[in-house]
Write a protein that holds these residues in place. Structure first.
Motif, PDB file in Angstrom:
ATOM      1  N   UNK A   1     -16.473  76.754 -29.398  1.00 57.86           N
ATOM      2  CA  UNK A   1     -15.963  78.126 -29.279  1.00 57.86           C
ATOM      3  C   UNK A   1     -15.351  78.644 -30.587  1.00 57.86           C
ATOM      4  N   UNK A   2     -14.391  77.917 -31.166  1.00 59.55           N
ATOM      5  CA  UNK A   2     -13.736  78.400 -32.384  1.00 59.55           C
ATOM      6  C   UNK A   2     -14.724  78.529 -33.541  1.00 59.55           C
ATOM      7  N   UNK A   3     -15.572  77.529 -33.717  1.00 59.64           N
ATOM      8  CA  UNK A   3     -16.549  77.580 -34.803  1.00 59.64           C
ATOM      9  C   UNK A   3     -17.527  78.729 -34.588  1.00 59.64           C
ATOM     10  N   UNK A   4     -17.902  78.978 -33.350  1.00 58.91           N
ATOM     11  CA  UNK A   4     -18.817  80.082 -33.048  1.00 58.91           C
ATOM     12  C   UNK A   4     -18.181  81.422 -33.370  1.00 58.91           C
ATOM     13  N   UNK A   5     -16.913  81.574 -33.031  1.00 61.31           N
ATOM     14  CA  UNK A   5     -16.203  82.830 -33.311  1.00 61.31           C
ATOM     15  C   UNK A   5     -16.091  83.052 -34.813  1.00 61.31           C
ATOM     16  N   UNK A   6     -15.718  82.011 -35.537  1.00 62.85           N
ATOM     17  CA  UNK A   6     -15.574  82.142 -36.987  1.00 62.85           C
ATOM     18  C   UNK A   6     -16.922  82.454 -37.631  1.00 62.85           C
ATOM     19  N   UNK A   7     -17.956  81.731 -37.238  1.00 62.76           N
ATOM     20  CA  UNK A   7     -19.287  81.974 -37.798  1.00 62.76           C
ATOM     21  C   UNK A   7     -19.792  83.367 -37.454  1.00 62.76           C
ATOM     22  N   UNK A   8     -19.574  83.785 -36.217  1.00 64.83           N
ATOM     23  CA  UNK A   8     -19.995  85.130 -35.816  1.00 64.83           C
ATOM     24  C   UNK A   8     -19.258  86.185 -36.626  1.00 64.83           C
ATOM     25  N   UNK A   9     -17.964  85.989 -36.825  1.00 65.51           N
ATOM     26  CA  UNK A   9     -17.199  86.950 -37.621  1.00 65.51           C
ATOM     27  C   UNK A   9     -17.729  87.019 -39.046  1.00 65.51           C
ATOM     28  N   UNK A  10     -18.083  85.869 -39.611  1.00 68.57           N
ATOM     29  CA  UNK A  10     -18.630  85.857 -40.967  1.00 68.57           C
ATOM     30  C   UNK A  10     -19.951  86.620 -41.027  1.00 68.57           C
ATOM     31  N   UNK A  11     -20.806  86.427 -40.038  1.00 74.11           N
ATOM     32  CA  UNK A  11     -22.076  87.145 -39.991  1.00 74.11           C
ATOM     33  C   UNK A  11     -21.855  88.643 -39.837  1.00 74.11           C
ATOM     34  N   UNK A  12     -20.997  89.017 -38.900  1.00 76.26           N
ATOM     35  CA  UNK A  12     -20.705  90.435 -38.669  1.00 76.26           C
ATOM     36  C   UNK A  12     -20.114  91.060 -39.922  1.00 76.26           C
ATOM     37  N   UNK A  13     -19.204  90.356 -40.573  1.00 75.84           N
ATOM     38  CA  UNK A  13     -18.575  90.866 -41.802  1.00 75.84           C
ATOM     39  C   UNK A  13     -19.611  91.059 -42.902  1.00 75.84           C
ATOM     40  N   UNK A  14     -20.518  90.109 -43.019  1.00 75.97           N
ATOM     41  CA  UNK A  14     -21.563  90.197 -44.042  1.00 75.97           C
ATOM     42  C   UNK A  14     -22.490  91.384 -43.784  1.00 75.97           C
ATOM     43  N   UNK A  15     -22.801  91.629 -42.508  1.00 79.64           N
ATOM     44  CA  UNK A  15     -23.755  92.682 -42.180  1.00 79.64           C
ATOM     45  C   UNK A  15     -23.130  94.072 -42.082  1.00 79.64           C
ATOM     46  N   UNK A  16     -21.823  94.140 -41.747  1.00 77.83           N
ATOM     47  CA  UNK A  16     -21.203  95.451 -41.518  1.00 77.83           C
ATOM     48  C   UNK A  16     -19.990  95.733 -42.410  1.00 77.83           C
ATOM     49  N   UNK A  17     -19.539  94.737 -43.151  1.00 77.53           N
ATOM     50  CA  UNK A  17     -18.303  94.833 -43.955  1.00 77.53           C
ATOM     51  C   UNK A  17     -17.065  95.018 -43.092  1.00 77.53           C
ATOM     52  N   UNK A  18     -17.157  94.644 -41.824  1.00 79.73           N
ATOM     53  CA  UNK A  18     -16.021  94.741 -40.903  1.00 79.73           C
ATOM     54  C   UNK A  18     -15.573  93.332 -40.527  1.00 79.73           C
ATOM     55  N   UNK A  19     -14.347  92.956 -40.914  1.00 80.75           N
ATOM     56  CA  UNK A  19     -13.795  91.649 -40.567  1.00 80.75           C
ATOM     57  C   UNK A  19     -13.002  91.812 -39.271  1.00 80.75           C
TER      58      UNK A  19
END
Length: 76
Positions: free
Chosen positions: A25-43
């Motif tokens: 769960x935690x690793x998935x959330x962190x990885x998803x946030x990194x992907x979303x941030x990379x694609x949208x510039x939204x952390x």
């Protein structure tokens, strides 16, 4: 405001995808946030004041909470 909405729509899908690759769960959330941030510039984690996730095993032996652990009952 559109990038923020895009990030919020993308986040649950990114978490599900990360879990499908075997992340917990935690690793998935962190990885998803990194992907979303990379694609949208939204952390998103920074936006909700949770830039760090704390696992239950990060509570110090003497019972003090980790500096980033939320106040409240501790999960053992």
């Amino acid at each position: 405001m559109q990038p923020a909405f895009d990030a919020l729509r993308m986040a649950p899908l990114a978490v599900d995808a990360a879990k499908a690759f075997g992340l917990d769960q935690n690793a998935a959330v962190i990885s998803a946030n990194q992907l979303v941030c990379k694609m949208t510039s939204q952390d998103l984690l920074q936006g909700v004041s949770q830039p760090h996730l704390v696992a239950a095993n990060q509570v110090h032996a003497h019972g003090a909470r980790h500096p980033h652990q939320p106040l409240g009952p501790q999960v053992q």
